[in-house]
Enzyme design. Structure first.
Site, short mmCIF file in Angstrom:
data_model
loop_
_atom_site.label_atom_id
_atom_site.label_comp_id
_atom_site.label_asym_id
_atom_site.label_seq_id
_atom_site.Cartn_x
_atom_site.Cartn_y
_atom_site.Cartn_z
N ASP A 300 0.86 -1.17 0.00
CA ASP A 300 0.00 0.00 0.00
C ASP A 300 0.91 1.24 0.00
O ASP A 300 2.13 1.12 0.11
CB ASP A 300 -0.97 -0.02 1.19
C1 BGC Z 1 -4.99 3.32 0.16
C2 BGC Z 1 -5.19 2.30 -0.92
C3 BGC Z 1 -5.04 2.95 -2.28
C4 BGC Z 1 -3.69 3.61 -2.35
C5 BGC Z 1 -3.41 4.26 -3.69
C6 BGC Z 1 -3.73 4.13 -0.04
O1 BGC Z 1 -3.65 5.19 0.87
O2 BGC Z 1 -4.95 2.66 1.41
O3 BGC Z 1 -6.45 1.70 -0.80
O4 BGC Z 1 -5.20 2.00 -3.29
O5 BGC Z 1 -3.62 4.61 -1.35
O6 BGC Z 1 -4.21 5.36 -3.91
#
Ligand code: BGC
Length: 757
Positions: A300
């Site tokens: 993530d």
């Molecule tokens: C979130 C994810 C997301 C990623 C990219 C993160 O902060 O937890 O769900 O896909 O950002 O935007």
């Protein structure tokens, strides 16, 4: 693959082409080298043929993902990224879309980098790209996986037409905590409903052929137990047993892996002292070895770097080694794999084989997306123009939105509104809030393109005098100065539609709440409007269950409309005026108070189940232990009766199936949808079992007065659970079967599973 030879001597070039043709069965299309065939062996050979040519820096580049920047002052960063692409330091981007912008980056990768390996371009397309569908929690309230598949299909068509290859969806996290803002992105509290919706979304995004120009790679996230964050605080620790993991949080992931999801994203939380970005047991042992997942795992956003904050890595190098060794293939944004792993390999702190395996997974993904065959297959300006916000997509969005609405209360059949109504007061700033109608994670959706509730009502009732007052400035505001105007228009109208709830920004990532009450002064406003004595309908817009006891006790009609996307206003109006009879059911329990959390239907019985007449039982002294509205609950403009629950036998063996059927009667005056739900309880197990578990459901349509016999099959798979040794088993004994229209009002029968000799 368009391999670049500009830095190779021409004799080598000829020999290389010959060798590649011979060994890997490549064909020529428009003068480019392209892979031929899609068997695993062919893909593997093709990928290895690239891998042998790659430098260590180029390999690490494939594992590196950056976020594109759009700001006016960020051109120097963009220029730096272009240079990095040329140097092979970036394998994928997040947050870029649009044919023109994506084509330019792809051109640099394919034509100006040494090996010409195409980029993967990703974006969070969660519930629609430009045409926005209901937020996933709402869509789950439709209890119709076909809706999830349809909306994901359309999202993929639009995203792919805008140059994208990969979406970070579906979010398949189960949660028991409505304080957690990200409850809105998932399917709610139940692993079975969640698994059905998750698999449907993957089918929709990925379609039949990942290389087709109207499909995108899906990414199941967040692995795992992200929804179990303590206190409902996003990113917080999840301290749960292996049993809860396997019975509640893992099933939707297993379901999407069985549906061939291409990628999985690790979650920010730790479990039992091990952050998920370093959790080799769950990623490598359980997901890859036990379940056979052979796709890619991405971190993530800065998840690799966060291992430092978790306190299990002293420096970035250690964080990178931990993450890649645990099976996290791509480093999203932390910039650690690119900058630190080379040294770690040179110092023999990390085996190159681990990096090679991760690179193989990235290249395979690019292959599956068809990018080696034609890196520009997703870049077609005409398609982009034609498909975004296409009228068919808007139509589908309205249909799914209508099906996602849940009628919570309708005393004296106050809804639908009388056909002859002459004047209505619409009150509540949310009624004109396009941005909130779209909800959190609204992709490339635009607020000004959303049909608001007020506009929907105006369009549906052209002959009716509709007055509007904001009532409150924003949902959280403490300002009561707009009450007077709201009361005034209520007094001047035949009926009031009061739009209350949360703004779109109050749920989603990092948007957690410590209370589930209506925010700001909205309940005070409702009390003032209620005093006018006018027929009152509350339309709720919100991203989580709310504890709306006062509304439940005092307001005759309450409609749960969540955030329904581009066509929200039309869908809500369709239901208000009776053009559509609501049939949604809650995918999550609504508590009476935040203090009841966690509250969910598939709980254990305990040794002292709650009993209002016995003090020493599991309950509260200041509030009922039951929910305000149970899981699976929702009303209709008609009524349904369940009769004659029937099992075709009262004993079965493991290899049998049992046929269950029930009569569902539409006993009211209008046609409507009902969600028929089947729950099972294992009466006695070698470990304790939940009081009931959803095991099947069907949304059916019944004409007024019509009866349908609805059938289900129960097989051993529906009776399985993890025993004390964490083996998935079926134990002989008695089971209860419950069927009904919510998790509380149910018909019941019993059968025995007998041991085979
Ligand atoms: C979130 C994810 C997301 C990623 C990219 C993160 O902060 O937890 O769900 O896909 O950002 O935007």
């Amino acid at each position: 693959m368009n391999i670049q030879f500009t830095r190779q001597p021409s004799l080598f070039r000829l020999l290389f082409v010959f060798a590649v043709f011979t060994f890997f069965n490549l064909t020529t299309v428009s003068g480019q080298l392209v892979p031929n065939g899609s068997s695993n062996a062919k893909i593997g050979s093709f990928v290895d043929s690239i891998l042998v040519k790659m430098t260590l820096e180029e390999k690490l580049g494939q594992l590196n993902q950056y976020r594109w920047v759009w700001g006016e002052n960020e051109e120097p960063i963009r220029q730096q990224y272009r240079e990095y692409i040329k140097e092979g330091k970036i394998g994928s981007f997040l947050g870029i879309f649009g044919v023109e912008s994506t084509r330019e980056l792809q051109r640099i990768a394919v034509e100006e980098s040494r090996l010409g390996i195409p980029l993967l371009l990703a974006f969070d397309v969660i519930h629609g790209f430009r045409t926005i569908f209901p937020v996933p929690l709402a869509e789950s309230a439709s209890w119709e996986p076909a809706n999830a598949e349809k909306s994901a299909r359309i999202a993929a068509i639009e995203a792919a037409a805008s140059g994208l290859h990969w979406t970070f969806a579906p979010m398949v996290d189960i949660t028991h905590d409505p304080r957690w803002g990200r409850i809105i992105e998932g399917a709610g509290e139940d692993p079975y409903l969640g698994s059905q919706m998750a698999a449907a979304r993957v089918r929709g995004f990925q379609g039949q052929d990942l290389a087709a120009s109207n499909t995108v790679l899906a990414c199941a996230k967040h692995f795992v137990a992200y929804g179990a964050a303590e206190g409902g605080r996003d990113y917080n620790t999840a301290d749960i047993s292996e049993r809860s993991l396997r019975e509640i949080y893992l099933p939707p992931f297993q379901s999407v892996i069985n549906s061939d999801v291409a990628t999985v994203m690790a979650s920010f939380n730790e479990i039992g002292g091990v952050p998920m970005h370093a959790n080799g047991w769950l990623i490598n042992d359980v997901m890859r070895r036990e379940w056979g997942f052979n796709g890619l795992v991405i971190s993530d956003f800065t998840g690799v770097m966060e291992l430092l904050h978790h306190g299990i890595a002293a420096d970035s190098t250690q964080a990178g080694i931990n993450a890649i060794s645990a099976g996290v293939d791509i480093d999203m944004v932390s910039n650690i794999y690119l900058t630190k792993l080379k040294q770690a390999i040179e110092k023999k702190e990390l085996p190159i084989a681990i990096v090679d395996e991760a690179v193989r997974r990235v290249l395979k993904l690019k292959y599956r997306a068809g990018l080696f065959e034609d890196p520009y297959r997703y870049q077609d300006t005409n398609r982009e123009k034609q498909l975004l916000l296409h009228s068919d997509h808007l139509k589908a969005s309205r249909e799914v939105a209508r099906q996602s609405i849940v009628l919570l209360k309708n005393e004296n059949q106050i809804l639908p509104l009388n056909n002859n109504i002459q004047s209505i007061a619409v009150i509540g700033a949310l009624a004109t809030d396009g941005r909130s109608s779209l909800g959190s994670w609204h992709g490339a959706g635009r607020s000004e393109e959303a049909i608001t509730v007020l506009q929907g009502i105006r369009d549906a009732l052209p002959g009716c005098a509709i007055k509007f007052a904001e009532g409150y400035t924003t949902p959280q505001s403490q300002d009561k100065t707009r009450f007077a105007k709201a009361v005034e228009i209520a007094q001047q109208s035949e009926a009031v539609i009061l739009v209350l709830g949360e703004s779109g920004a109050m749920s989603g990532e990092a948007s957690n709440r410590s209370t589930l009450d209506l925010p700001g002064v909205q309940q005070d406003l409702a009390q003032e409007i209620h005093k006018t004595g006018k027929p009152l309908v509350v339309v709720l817009m919100n991203g989580r269950p709310l504890s709306i006891n006062w509304l439940d006790q005092n307001v005759p009609a309450i409609l749960e409309t969540w955030f329904l996307g581009s066509q929200m206003g039309h869908a809500v109006a369709d239901v208000l005026v009776g053009h559509y009879n609501p049939g949604g059911k809650l995918p999550v329990t609504f508590p009476r108070s935040v203090g009841q959390i966690p509250i969910y239907y598939n709980h254990k019985n305990t040794g002292r189940p709650p009993d209002k007449d016995i003090v020493w039982t599991s309950k509260y002294i200041d509030i009922d232990w039951t929910p305000l509205y149970p899981f699976g609950y929702g009303l209709s403009y008609t009524t349904f009766a369940y009769k004659n629950l029937n099992l075709n036998k009262n004993q079965m063996v493991k290899t049998d199936t049992l046929d269950v059927s029930v009569e569902v009667h539409n006993t009211g005056k209008v046609d409507g949808d009902e969600v028929v739900q089947l729950y099972i309880q294992d009466e006695v197990g070698s470990v304790t079992r939940p009081v009931k578990q959803l095991r099947n459901f069907k949304r059916i349509h019944l004409r007024a007065g019509e009866m349908k016999r609805v059938s289900f099959k129960i097989s051993a798979e529906d009776l399985q659970f993890y025993n004390i040794a964490m083996k998935n088993v079926v134990e002989p004994g008695f089971f209860k079967v419950y069927v009904g229209g919510n998790s509380v009002d149910l018909l019941e029968k019993r059968f025995e599973l007998v041991a085979t000799k």
